[in-house]
Design an enzyme around this catalytic site. Structure first.
Site, PDB file in Angstrom:
ATOM      1  N   SER A 108       0.356  -9.674  -0.660  1.00 20.51           N
ATOM      2  CA  SER A 108       0.114  -8.238  -0.526  1.00 20.51           C
ATOM      3  C   SER A 108       0.569  -7.637   0.791  1.00 20.51           C
ATOM      4  O   SER A 108       0.810  -6.426   0.867  1.00 20.51           O
ATOM      5  CB  SER A 108      -1.373  -7.929  -0.746  1.00 20.51           C
ATOM      6  OG  SER A 108      -2.173  -8.672   0.155  1.00 20.51           O
TER       7      SER A 108
ATOM      8  N   LYS B 150       0.794  -1.228   0.000  1.00 25.62           N
ATOM      9  CA  LYS B 150       0.000   0.000   0.000  1.00 25.62           C
ATOM     10  C   LYS B 150       0.830   1.283   0.000  1.00 25.62           C
ATOM     11  O   LYS B 150       0.353   2.334  -0.405  1.00 25.62           O
ATOM     12  CB  LYS B 150      -0.934   0.012   1.212  1.00 25.62           C
ATOM     13  CG  LYS B 150      -2.101  -0.959   1.123  1.00 25.62           C
ATOM     14  CD  LYS B 150      -3.187  -0.429   0.213  1.00 25.62           C
ATOM     15  CE  LYS B 150      -4.482  -1.228   0.362  1.00 25.62           C
ATOM     16  NZ  LYS B 150      -5.581  -0.652  -0.438  1.00 25.62           N
TER      17      LYS B 150
END
Length: 403
Positions: A300, A51
């Site tokens: 992720s 992110k």
């Protein structure tokens, strides 16, 4: 528009704050699936997740005036840390609204980057609505965690790195919450090589993108229920949906039980801590109906609190029959416990816990209950222990372990 020029600019920009996450070849999953499997370990990224890419690139495109107003976002944790880290790099104030269910490790790490944290709502969508209210009230600049093309462009830089390192990649598996990562990765992958197939992976209990694609428009799930908290989103991104429709080659959904097993596999075979949302693409490997392909699973993130980690490990061991509990009835007389223990020992079973209940029957001479929690090597070993108990005159009953 998601153009190659913008992806190239984003790739250069994010190098200021990202760590190099080289592909990791997985011999274990390659042998399991009959493909060449690689992991893109964004769990090793600064802030513990991908992110940081989208947050930093988005903030880099803002004017000084927009940054000086202060930045605000809503996030279950990883985008929160990305915005907090990027805001600190630009010297801007950051306010982060997080669901009350966010793991403590993500809350504390977000605060450690200097951000102000506000806990609100049970799921992301409720936190997001509150963040918009605060943005309106205080004049903050809102940084959306996924429904923003600049954010998606930043996330898509992962695809640039994958293709540079593995030019002949056949499939890229990407987790989906709101769709920012999937949008960026699939758009850039198709720009670089239209033959690359990008498959999105969602939790079965929060498959908002799959539901939206099925009816051809963005839809909101009535509720979400998954241990993959980073992808527990009710509504996918409006701005992203047309890109997903165009570039995504399919969606796989994964049950929570599969994530539990995947966590155990990653710890034992790769010595990696990957959070449940990051494990979606690992669990999806067994759903791929292909052989001999080069597949990259994007991990992720790796921000998982220790309590959750402990629970997932225990559940994984139970699912793999590495831990099980058996109940047997014994006459209430000296020596019976030794007899049972001897049978188990001869089969190399390891006793973890014993519960001896004398009150299972009003006739204690007839029977007392012994619950034995055991460690085994797997299903075959467990069955051998149970069969040995049967051969020695017991009637073992398998029950759910209570650790």
């Amino acid at each position: 528009m998601l153009t190659l020029d913008k992806f190239e600019a984003a790739s250069e920009a994010v190098k200021q704050v990202t760590q190099e996450t080289k592909l990791v070849y997985s011999q274990y999953y390659s042998e399991q699936t009959g493909n060449k499997v690689f992991f893109k370990p964004e769990n090793m990224q600064r802030t513990g997740a991908y992110k940081i890419r989208g947050a930093y690139y988005k903030i880099s495109t803002l004017t000084d005036e927009e940054r000086n107003k202060g930045l605000i976002t809503a996030s279950a944790g990883n985008h929160a840390q990305g915005v907090a880290y990027a805001a600190k790099a630009f010297g801007a104030k950051a306010v982060i609204v997080m669901p009350t269910t966010t793991p403590l490790i993500k809350v504390n790490r977000t605060k450690s980057y200097g951000a102000e944290v506000v806990l609100y709502g049970d799921v992301y969508d409720e936190a997001c609505a509150h963040a918009y209210e605060l943005a309106s009230e205080h004049g903050y600049t809102f940084i959306h965690p996924f429904d923003d093309l600049a954010v998606a462009t930043g996330q898509g830089t992962i695809a640039m790195e994958i293709v540079q390192e593995l030019p002949l990649v056949d499939y890229i598996l990407v987790p989906i919450g709101g769709g920012g990562l999937a949008t960026g990765v699939s758009a850039l992958a198709k720009l670089l090589n239209p033959n690359i197939k990008v498959i999105g992976v969602e939790p079965a209990g929060a498959n908002c993108m799959q539901a939206s694609l099925d009816i051809g428009k963005v839809t909101t799930m009535p509720n979400v229920n998954t241990i993959a908290d980073g992808t527990a989103v009710k509504t996918p991104g409006e701005q992203l949906f047309s890109y997903i429709q165009k570039n995504l080659d399919g969606i796989i959904t994964v049950d929570d039980d599969e994530l539990v097993v995947a966590f155990l596999d990653m710890v034992e075979n790769h010595k990696m801590i990957v959070e449940n949302s990051g494990l979606l693409t690992v669990a999806a490997l067994k759903h791929m109906d292909v052989k001999g392909k080069k597949i990259v699973s994007i991990l992720s993130g790796g921000n998982m609190d220790v309590i959750t980690m402990s629970s997932v490990v225990q559940l994984g061991l139970i699912q793999r029959d590495r831990i099980f509990t058996v109940s047997v009835l014994l006459p209430d007389k000296p020596g019976e416990l030794v007899r049972v223990a001897t049978v188990i020992a001869e089969e190399q079973g390891n006793v973890i816990k014993l519960e001896h209940n004398q009150f299972v029957s009003t006739n204690r001479n007839a029977a007392v209950e012994l619950k034995i929690t055991l460690e085994a090597f797997g299903t075959e070993h467990k069955n051998n222990i149970v069969d040995a108990l049967k051969k020695n005159g017991y009637k073992p009953k398998l029950i759910r372990p209570n650790l």
